[in-house]
Design an enzyme around this catalytic site. Sequence first.
Site, PDB file in Angstrom:
ATOM      1  CG  ASN A 404      -2.060   1.038   1.038  1.00 29.32           C
ATOM      2  OD1 ASN A 404      -2.900   0.919   0.161  1.00 29.32           O
ATOM      3  ND2 ASN A 404      -2.053   2.075   1.861  1.00 29.32           N
ATOM      4  CG  ASP A 405       1.278   3.274   3.634  1.00 33.78           C
ATOM      5  OD1 ASP A 405       0.254   3.829   3.193  1.00 33.78           O
ATOM      6  OD2 ASP A 405       1.349   2.783   4.767  1.00 33.78           O
ATOM      7  CB  VAL A 406       6.059   0.597  -0.319  1.00 38.07           C
ATOM      8  CG1 VAL A 406       6.383   0.434   1.161  1.00 38.07           C
ATOM      9  CG2 VAL A 406       5.301  -0.604  -0.846  1.00 38.07           C
ATOM     10  CB  SER A 445      -0.526   3.161   7.074  1.00 32.41           C
ATOM     11  OG  SER A 445      -0.953   3.444   5.752  1.00 32.41           O
TER      12      SER A 445
END
Length: 483
Positions: A404-406, A445
């Site tokens: 997700n965030d990466v 997150s």
Amino acid sequence: MLAIISQIAIGATDLVAAFLFLFGLKRMSSPATAASGIRVAGIGMVAAVLVSFLYVFTIDAAARPHLIVNLVLAVVALAIGGGFAWIVGRKVAMTAMPQMVAIYNGMGGGAAGGIAAVELFGNRATGTTHLVVTLLGALIGAVSMSGSVIAWAKLQGVLGAPLRFGGQRALNGVVFVAALAVGGWMVFTALSGVPPVLPVATWILIFFGLALLFGVLMTLPIGGADMPVVISIYNAFTGLAVGFEGYVLGNPALMIAGMVVGAAGLLLTLLMAKAMNRSVANVLFSNFGEAPAKAKPGAVTGTERETQASDAGIQMRYASSVIIVPGYGLAAAQGQQKLYEFVKLLLAAKVQVRFAIHPVAGRMPGQMDVLLAEAGVPYDLIFQLDDINADFATTDVVLVIGANDVVNPAARTDKSSPIFGMPILNADMAKQVYVIKRGQGKGYSGIVNALFYKPNCDMVYGDAQAVLIKMIEAVRGLGAAAA
């Protein structure tokens, strides 16, 4: 004579064990030699533990009868702890590896704190340096222990969302300063002869209580996306605590092993914080996931478009180049074996396939590298962020699995995003992106991923392993049809 021989054997073994620790750690720096590095360091640890039993021959003969009881207890403890760790270690799933590492790391901190407690309650810490180092090891070890337990509870799902409340940082500061003040008072009264007001044992209990409480309070507000950094920090703490208590005991092997672990953990923490474009203080003392008060979150436009697993698989079969970005969703689905099976089909069709690893992918440092190694993925197919990021723009297809965030482009464009400025894998720059995700919604997150709404991105919903099986069947079906 026996005492002299025992001392020589202990010193020589400690030296050899220290060398094996360092050599093993060096080999752990490469995936190709990491397994042998762990074995080498393990041999050093076993040697250091076994040779410690020779201390019985260096102690005055009058004290040996009392020592026999302790030796029996030590053997029983080693048998119980070693047996339990062996059984659990063999059965633990890859998805549970982060919490296992966290809880075992906490045990290391607790062991260091236990050594300090024995020294303090036994009034063995004499002299300013000796007492200060003992208290430092106790403080760091206790913080690492309680903090690691909270990290385990978060990763295991025992604790839910981060616990945050007004005045939290001030409370944490007060508890930490209070622990330092109690420790300072213990040093002052011990060395000056001033009456300690309360019994010394009471002060020791208060000191440990404050240290344990600080570890809990420091970890409770930290969000799930920061867990890899938190685990690394507590790993460094445990190493430092062990190193300090090694000095207290006069044990070179403990000192060297502790300081090596502490230094390695600290460097890893700094590297991971840099990979998130954040300071360690920001990780520990900020509320990740909350947008700045004055910032207006950027609107995510577009819609998530769904496609079938078979269509995505066939598209990659006829592509020239494919980059795969693994995330925690791959580990949760235990789909690494099926992923490599799919990759081998693509390689057989002359498709260039590479894996892109972000430093903080997954929920502990290096989890994705271990996951791929477990599946047998060749090391020359695995690339880190800096080595592959420029290649996304010329890649035909990117397959994102549970990350997700990466891969969130908001890190580059949305100043209101909590991850703004964090280096990401440039998956969105590829010609086509397929994302395997269990369902719609935010990642671990709690941040919406703008990539999912890009016109060049299609979503394949479902369990990663089940989706990969469908992709494999689709690609194999092409070969059967051609035959």
